[in-house]
Write an enzyme that holds these catalytic residues in place. Sequence first.
Site, short mmCIF file in Angstrom:
data_model
loop_
_atom_site.label_atom_id
_atom_site.label_comp_id
_atom_site.label_asym_id
_atom_site.label_seq_id
_atom_site.Cartn_x
_atom_site.Cartn_y
_atom_site.Cartn_z
N GLY A 62 -0.59 -17.93 26.63
CA GLY A 62 -0.80 -18.94 27.66
C GLY A 62 -2.17 -19.56 27.58
N ASP A 63 -3.18 -18.74 27.29
CA ASP A 63 -4.55 -19.27 27.12
C ASP A 63 -4.61 -20.24 25.97
OD1 ASP A 63 -5.34 -17.64 29.19
OD2 ASP A 63 -6.17 -16.08 27.90
N THR A 64 -3.92 -19.94 24.89
CA THR A 64 -3.90 -20.82 23.72
C THR A 64 -3.25 -22.15 24.06
OG1 THR A 64 -3.78 -18.89 22.26
CG2 THR A 64 -3.14 -21.01 21.33
N ALA A 67 -5.70 -24.13 26.33
CA ALA A 67 -6.83 -24.63 25.55
C ALA A 67 -6.43 -25.80 24.65
CB ALA A 67 -7.41 -23.50 24.69
#
Length: 71
Positions: A62-64, A67
């Site tokens: 999810g962070d990827t 970002a």
Amino acid sequence: MRIGQDWQKLIAAGEQVMAHMKMPSLVITRGRDGMVAFNENHKPIDIPIFGSDQVADVTGAGDTVIATFIA
């Protein structure tokens, strides 16, 4: 709401979230089924995964996504 593989339910849920939160756009991640990008001025876009659908490690996935969209 249970969505499963029901495209119409997914679209309805995304549109409800956008309306309720007054957001012009939204991305819903779907694990091995990719993502869907919503925009108030366009039809939803299905974004398929690239590569294998055999997920080995979803830590930070999810962070990827966030970002990448911010970039």
